[in-house]
Scaffold this motif. Structure first.
Motif, PDB file in Angstrom:
ATOM      1  N   PRO A   1       0.816  -1.224   0.000  1.00 26.48           N
ATOM      2  CA  PRO A   1       0.000   0.000   0.000  1.00 26.48           C
ATOM      3  C   PRO A   1       0.846   1.269   0.000  1.00 26.48           C
ATOM      4  O   PRO A   1       0.546   2.209  -0.745  1.00 26.48           O
ATOM      5  CB  PRO A   1      -0.807  -0.117   1.300  1.00 26.48           C
ATOM      6  CG  PRO A   1      -0.865  -1.564   1.577  1.00 26.48           C
ATOM      7  CD  PRO A   1       0.424  -2.137   1.088  1.00 26.48           C
ATOM      8  N   ASN A   2       1.911   1.285   0.815  1.00 28.31           N
ATOM      9  CA  ASN A   2       2.780   2.468   0.849  1.00 28.31           C
ATOM     10  C   ASN A   2       3.376   2.753  -0.518  1.00 28.31           C
ATOM     11  O   ASN A   2       3.441   3.889  -0.969  1.00 28.31           O
ATOM     12  CB  ASN A   2       3.912   2.272   1.861  1.00 28.31           C
ATOM     13  CG  ASN A   2       3.385   2.168   3.267  1.00 28.31           C
ATOM     14  OD1 ASN A   2       2.299   2.643   3.554  1.00 28.31           O
ATOM     15  ND2 ASN A   2       4.147   1.539   4.140  1.00 28.31           N
ATOM     16  N   SER A   3       3.847   1.679  -1.184  1.00 27.98           N
ATOM     17  CA  SER A   3       4.431   1.852  -2.515  1.00 27.98           C
ATOM     18  C   SER A   3       3.400   2.364  -3.497  1.00 27.98           C
ATOM     19  O   SER A   3       3.696   3.217  -4.336  1.00 27.98           O
ATOM     20  CB  SER A   3       4.992   0.530  -3.028  1.00 27.98           C
ATOM     21  OG  SER A   3       6.215   0.256  -2.432  1.00 27.98           O
ATOM     22  N   LEU A   4       2.194   1.823  -3.421  1.00 27.29           N
ATOM     23  CA  LEU A   4       1.160   2.223  -4.377  1.00 27.29           C
ATOM     24  C   LEU A   4       0.838   3.703  -4.238  1.00 27.29           C
ATOM     25  O   LEU A   4       0.664   4.402  -5.235  1.00 27.29           O
ATOM     26  CB  LEU A   4      -0.105   1.383  -4.170  1.00 27.29           C
ATOM     27  CG  LEU A   4       0.015  -0.070  -4.625  1.00 27.29           C
ATOM     28  CD1 LEU A   4      -1.279  -0.820  -4.388  1.00 27.29           C
ATOM     29  CD2 LEU A   4       0.396  -0.148  -6.101  1.00 27.29           C
ATOM     30  N   ILE A   5       0.787   4.206  -3.001  1.00 33.53           N
ATOM     31  CA  ILE A   5       0.522   5.635  -2.797  1.00 33.53           C
ATOM     32  C   ILE A   5       1.638   6.477  -3.417  1.00 33.53           C
ATOM     33  O   ILE A   5       1.401   7.402  -4.198  1.00 33.53           O
ATOM     34  CB  ILE A   5       0.402   5.957  -1.291  1.00 33.53           C
ATOM     35  CG1 ILE A   5      -0.848   5.285  -0.724  1.00 33.53           C
ATOM     36  CG2 ILE A   5       0.342   7.459  -1.063  1.00 33.53           C
ATOM     37  CD1 ILE A   5      -0.971   5.412   0.776  1.00 33.53           C
ATOM     38  N   LEU A   6       2.880   6.089  -3.095  1.00 30.36           N
ATOM     39  CA  LEU A   6       4.034   6.834  -3.593  1.00 30.36           C
ATOM     40  C   LEU A   6       4.049   6.852  -5.117  1.00 30.36           C
ATOM     41  O   LEU A   6       4.197   7.900  -5.753  1.00 30.36           O
ATOM     42  CB  LEU A   6       5.318   6.194  -3.050  1.00 30.36           C
ATOM     43  CG  LEU A   6       6.635   6.721  -3.582  1.00 30.36           C
ATOM     44  CD1 LEU A   6       6.830   8.167  -3.170  1.00 30.36           C
ATOM     45  CD2 LEU A   6       7.799   5.888  -3.078  1.00 30.36           C
ATOM     46  N   MET A   7       3.868   5.659  -5.721  1.00 28.99           N
ATOM     47  CA  MET A   7       3.976   5.587  -7.167  1.00 28.99           C
ATOM     48  C   MET A   7       2.772   6.182  -7.866  1.00 28.99           C
ATOM     49  O   MET A   7       2.911   6.788  -8.923  1.00 28.99           O
ATOM     50  CB  MET A   7       4.183   4.153  -7.591  1.00 28.99           C
ATOM     51  CG  MET A   7       5.620   3.806  -7.429  1.00 28.99           C
ATOM     52  SD  MET A   7       5.928   2.156  -7.929  1.00 28.99           S
ATOM     53  CE  MET A   7       4.763   1.329  -6.957  1.00 28.99           C
ATOM     54  N   GLY A   8       1.597   6.010  -7.264  1.00 22.51           N
ATOM     55  CA  GLY A   8       0.399   6.593  -7.864  1.00 22.51           C
ATOM     56  C   GLY A   8       0.549   8.103  -7.991  1.00 22.51           C
ATOM     57  O   GLY A   8       0.305   8.680  -9.055  1.00 22.51           O
TER      58      GLY A   8
ATOM     59  N   LEU B   1       5.427  12.884   1.808  1.00 16.54           N
ATOM     60  CA  LEU B   1       5.503  12.307   0.463  1.00 16.54           C
ATOM     61  C   LEU B   1       6.072  13.288  -0.560  1.00 16.54           C
ATOM     62  O   LEU B   1       6.475  12.878  -1.642  1.00 16.54           O
ATOM     63  CB  LEU B   1       4.108  11.871   0.011  1.00 16.54           C
ATOM     64  CG  LEU B   1       3.667  10.479   0.477  1.00 16.54           C
ATOM     65  CD1 LEU B   1       2.174  10.312   0.288  1.00 16.54           C
ATOM     66  CD2 LEU B   1       4.412   9.406  -0.301  1.00 16.54           C
ATOM     67  N   VAL B   2       6.111  14.583  -0.205  1.00 23.54           N
ATOM     68  CA  VAL B   2       6.458  15.581  -1.218  1.00 23.54           C
ATOM     69  C   VAL B   2       7.809  15.287  -1.877  1.00 23.54           C
ATOM     70  O   VAL B   2       7.905  15.151  -3.101  1.00 23.54           O
ATOM     71  CB  VAL B   2       6.460  17.006  -0.606  1.00 23.54           C
ATOM     72  CG1 VAL B   2       7.018  18.008  -1.599  1.00 23.54           C
ATOM     73  CG2 VAL B   2       5.057  17.396  -0.192  1.00 23.54           C
ATOM     74  N   LEU B   3       8.862  15.145  -1.082  1.00 22.72           N
ATOM     75  CA  LEU B   3      10.194  14.949  -1.672  1.00 22.72           C
ATOM     76  C   LEU B   3      10.297  13.620  -2.424  1.00 22.72           C
ATOM     77  O   LEU B   3      10.745  13.613  -3.574  1.00 22.72           O
ATOM     78  CB  LEU B   3      11.281  15.062  -0.603  1.00 22.72           C
ATOM     79  CG  LEU B   3      11.524  16.460  -0.030  1.00 22.72           C
ATOM     80  CD1 LEU B   3      12.746  16.464   0.878  1.00 22.72           C
ATOM     81  CD2 LEU B   3      11.693  17.484  -1.123  1.00 22.72           C
ATOM     82  N   PRO B   4       9.900  12.481  -1.833  1.00 23.63           N
ATOM     83  CA  PRO B   4      10.005  11.226  -2.589  1.00 23.63           C
ATOM     84  C   PRO B   4       9.225  11.254  -3.898  1.00 23.63           C
ATOM     85  O   PRO B   4       9.733  10.801  -4.928  1.00 23.63           O
ATOM     86  CB  PRO B   4       9.419  10.173  -1.641  1.00 23.63           C
ATOM     87  CG  PRO B   4       9.404  10.766  -0.306  1.00 23.63           C
ATOM     88  CD  PRO B   4       9.437  12.242  -0.455  1.00 23.63           C
ATOM     89  N   VAL B   5       8.011  11.805  -3.862  1.00 26.64           N
ATOM     90  CA  VAL B   5       7.207  11.841  -5.090  1.00 26.64           C
ATOM     91  C   VAL B   5       7.893  12.709  -6.137  1.00 26.64           C
ATOM     92  O   VAL B   5       7.995  12.333  -7.307  1.00 26.64           O
ATOM     93  CB  VAL B   5       5.785  12.357  -4.787  1.00 26.64           C
ATOM     94  CG1 VAL B   5       5.056  12.735  -6.059  1.00 26.64           C
ATOM     95  CG2 VAL B   5       4.997  11.316  -4.022  1.00 26.64           C
ATOM     96  N   ALA B   6       8.399  13.866  -5.711  1.00 29.09           N
ATOM     97  CA  ALA B   6       9.061  14.760  -6.659  1.00 29.09           C
ATOM     98  C   ALA B   6      10.255  14.054  -7.300  1.00 29.09           C
ATOM     99  O   ALA B   6      10.433  14.077  -8.524  1.00 29.09           O
ATOM    100  CB  ALA B   6       9.509  16.034  -5.949  1.00 29.09           C
ATOM    101  N   VAL B   7      11.078  13.408  -6.481  1.00 26.39           N
ATOM    102  CA  VAL B   7      12.281  12.749  -7.001  1.00 26.39           C
ATOM    103  C   VAL B   7      11.902  11.603  -7.939  1.00 26.39           C
ATOM    104  O   VAL B   7      12.463  11.450  -9.022  1.00 26.39           O
ATOM    105  CB  VAL B   7      13.146  12.223  -5.831  1.00 26.39           C
ATOM    106  CG1 VAL B   7      14.204  11.269  -6.332  1.00 26.39           C
ATOM    107  CG2 VAL B   7      13.785  13.388  -5.099  1.00 26.39           C
ATOM    108  N   LEU B   8      10.913  10.821  -7.533  1.00 24.98           N
ATOM    109  CA  LEU B   8      10.537   9.652  -8.327  1.00 24.98           C
ATOM    110  C   LEU B   8       9.914  10.054  -9.652  1.00 24.98           C
ATOM    111  O   LEU B   8      10.076   9.364 -10.656  1.00 24.98           O
ATOM    112  CB  LEU B   8       9.556   8.785  -7.517  1.00 24.98           C
ATOM    113  CG  LEU B   8       9.238   7.411  -8.085  1.00 24.98           C
ATOM    114  CD1 LEU B   8      10.508   6.605  -8.231  1.00 24.98           C
ATOM    115  CD2 LEU B   8       8.261   6.674  -7.180  1.00 24.98           C
ATOM    116  N   SER B   9       9.210  11.200  -9.666  1.00 21.47           N
ATOM    117  CA  SER B   9       8.485  11.541 -10.892  1.00 21.47           C
ATOM    118  C   SER B   9       9.384  12.177 -11.951  1.00 21.47           C
ATOM    119  O   SER B   9       9.038  12.172 -13.123  1.00 21.47           O
ATOM    120  CB  SER B   9       7.309  12.458 -10.571  1.00 21.47           C
ATOM    121  OG  SER B   9       7.749  13.577  -9.869  1.00 21.47           O
TER     122      SER B   9
END
Lengths: 302, 333
Positions: B105-112, B200-208
């Motif tokens: 679930p954590n991964s799905l939120i991050l990647m979504g 989630l802001v920094l991880p999402v930004a980096v991943l995207s």
């Protein structure tokens, strides 16, 4: 009256294929930037690093504990790390390994990929079917997780990295070369070669592969960049090049270990990553420029 | 359509079998012998007990003779099919399957979120770049995509922590964004939705960023190709307003290849998230795998690899089906 004065026609200068490639490449500003950075980087890592060691005594094994976390200064341009080692020296010696891994693995992977591609495309039939299904399977693997398991299983190190990047790096080139061979193999020059009795291997190696060079060179360039990042990523995760031998990845790993430590300066993270970034970017620029220069018809395609 | 999906579904099976053979061989050839574990755990263990355990695991037969590797594979595959994915070594009392479900679930939120943001940025920029080809905007963003694709994720993540966490903390006394984790600890607002979002802001930004750069380029070249098509010229020639030409005629067709590219890149995102999750100490599937590998938890590592492989093959199928749906020109026979 001399004949040549009657027929004195200004002939347009004729250029060979490679001269035209060079002319086109030279006009591609980003690609020229990339090529220059790569040359400078190689000189820095392989020529300047030993000179620095010879003149200043800095080496990745020479610790200077009283001088830990020194700020960038005249004596240490990029400062010193947690053991008082000169960061610039670490980066340059690290670059040697990173560039070697990228270069060797990309060349080997493209060699294998090209052979698979040319055999698959030329023979067709069940050989093609079998090779391409295998390629499909290899392409549907989760790379990074698999790399980690493999690195752990075979013991992290220089040759494990090369083995991984060769084993999982050849598929893209195999597909591209197969595509080119499929479009070439029914052309007249192949017919002619067959007619004068050239063996299948001669046709594949001397005619088809040579004519796939544009694709092969471009994918090699891009793969070198990709594998340099791959090496850094695995080393960063502790499953690549092992300390004390530095590489861009493990220098970053060491720095990230004390990122929250007081006295740690951001430059310890910034510089190794920036060198890595600049090198990869340059290979990507160069690959793009080479694609446009080697085959203008491919322009705009990825 | 139904037969097409069924046929593609059946084609998945040999690929999955091949991947499972590969996974099994890796597990057996690289993983430690179960007997070694038992000796490690209890140095005074009796040889009979080791033999019994090996028999139970199907490594040796009733007479104590080694079972050939391919027969071992069938036992193992049977176990996988029956849901016996093995116990985790580092997470106590958790099976490999449960471990994945715990962190998924954590991964799905991050990647979504990363996926959504990457699409929302990449598609408009790609379209605008194509419409204004060779303009300053196009030049800047095309070069920008190169930068984005060359940025090593882990370096970007570390720099993000330095710039948005460490430096503000030193200069202004408080970080702008947390450097990792799922939520704050010991605060009254710990775990509230905005607290989690803030983390989630920094991880999402980096991943995207990486996906964003790649997709912008795809979108641009796809749009460029469509704009030059005859039917777009025809639409213009018969006096259709420019906005309508772009949005009604060109964009719809330019988005078709994007559907495939987006779908195909989702499984890769799972693998790629490993680094981001590790740097930000974000408890997702990627970091779980990294910890499993470091802890020699082969059951969890292999389960995760099989899971990711299944995902890849499944999304290949979804991409094909979606493509057939959005593009009526595709025939599937």
């Amino acid at each position: 009256m001399a004949l040549d004065s009657i027929f004195s026609v200004e002939l347009a200068p004729s250029f060979s294929y490679w001269q035209m490639v060079w002319t086109r490449f030279r006009k591609h500003r980003l690609a020229m930037f990339g090529a220059s950075v790569i040359i400078i980087m190689i000189l820095l890592c392989f020529v300047a690093a030993p000179i620095i060691t010879a003149t200043t005594g800095y080496h990745y094994t020479s610790m200077d504990l009283p001088n830990r976390y020194a700020l960038p200064s005249g004596a240490h341009w990029f400062g010193t790390d947690d053991m008082g080692r000169d960061v610039l020296t670490m980066i340059l010696y690290g670059g040697q390994v990173s560039i070697e891994v990228g270069l060797i693995s990309a060349l080997a992977a493209v060699l294998i990929g090209s052979l698979v591609g040319v055999v698959s495309g030329y023979f067709g039939g069940w050989i093609d079917e079998a090779l391409m299904r295998f390629t499909d399977v290899m392409m549907s693997l989760p790379y990074l997780p698999l790399y980690l398991v493999l690195a752990m299983a075979f013991g992290p190190g220089f040759w494990t990295l090369i083995g991984i990047f060769v084993g999982f790096g050849w598929m893209g080139d195999a597909r591209l070369v197969r595509g080119v061979v499929l479009s070439l193999k029914n052309m007249e020059f192949v017919e002619a070669a067959k007619a004068i009795g050239a063996s299948p291997w001669r046709i594949m190696l001397k005619h088809l592969l040579i004519n796939s060079m544009a694709v092969i060179i471009v994918s090699t360039t891009l793969l070198i960049g990709g594998n340099i990042v791959g090496e850094a990523a695995l080393s960063f995760l502790g499953l690549g090049i092992q300390p004390p031998q530095p590489s861009w990845g493990n220098v970053l790993q060491t720095a990230s270990g004390y990122i929250f430590a007081p006295g740690n300066g951001p430059w310890l993270i910034f510089y190794p990553g920036f060198f890595l970034f600049l090198t990869v970017l340059s290979f990507n620029f160069m690959g793009d420029g080479l694609r446009d220069a080697l085959d203008p018809r491919l322009k705009g395609y990825r | 359509m139904f037969t097409f999906i069924m046929r593609r579904f059946l084609q998945m099976i040999p690929i999955l079998i091949l991947i499972s053979i590969l996974a099994f061989l890796l597990l057996r050839l690289s993983g430690p012998d179960p007997a070694e574990y038992m000796i490690m755990a209890n140095p005074r263990i009796k040889p009979e007990d080791i033999l019994r355990e090996k028999q139970r695991l199907g490594l040796v037969d009733a007479n104590g003779k080694a079972v050939p590797l391919f027969i071992q594979y069938f036992y193992w595959a049977k176990g996988i099919l029956q849901g016996e994915w093995g116990w985790s070594r580092i997470w106590p009392n958790v099976t490999a399957f449960q471990a994945i479900m715990l962190f998924l679930p954590n991964s799905l939120i991050l990647m979504g979120l990363a996926l959504l943001i990457a699409i929302l940025v990449a598609v408009p920029i790609g379209i605008y770049s194509a419409l204004k080809q060779y303009s300053a905007f196009d030049y800047i963003f095309t070069t920008g995509t190169f930068l984005g694709m060359s940025l090593p994720t882990f370096w970007l993540a570390l720099m993000a922590i330095i710039v948005f966490h460490l430096l503000p903390a030193r200069l202004f006394g408080a970080p702008w964004f947390p450097a990792g984790d799922l939520a704050s600890f010991g605060k009254p607002y710990a775990g509230v939705w905005w607290d989690r979002l803030w983390h989630l802001v920094l991880p999402v930004a980096v991943l995207s960023i990486y996906s964003m750069a790649g997709w912008t380029r795809y979108m641009r070249s796809s749009m460029l190709e469509v704009i030059r098509a005859d039917y777009v010229r025809t639409a213009r020639a018969k006096g259709v307003p420019e906005r309508r030409v772009i949005y009604k005629h060109a964009l719809r067709n330019a988005l078709i290849p994007m559907v495939t590219i987006l779908t195909l890149s989702i499984p890769g995102l799972f693998g790629g998230a490993l680094i981001t999750e590790t740097v930000f100490a974000y408890p997702g599937v990627g970091r779980m795998l990294y910890q499993a590998v470091l802890g020699k938890d082969y059951a969890v590592a292999m389960a995760d690899i099989l899971f990711l492989a299944l995902l890849t093959v499944l999304f290949n199928l979804v991409a094909d089906v979606l493509y057939a749906i959005v593009d009526p020109r595709i025939r599937y026979n």
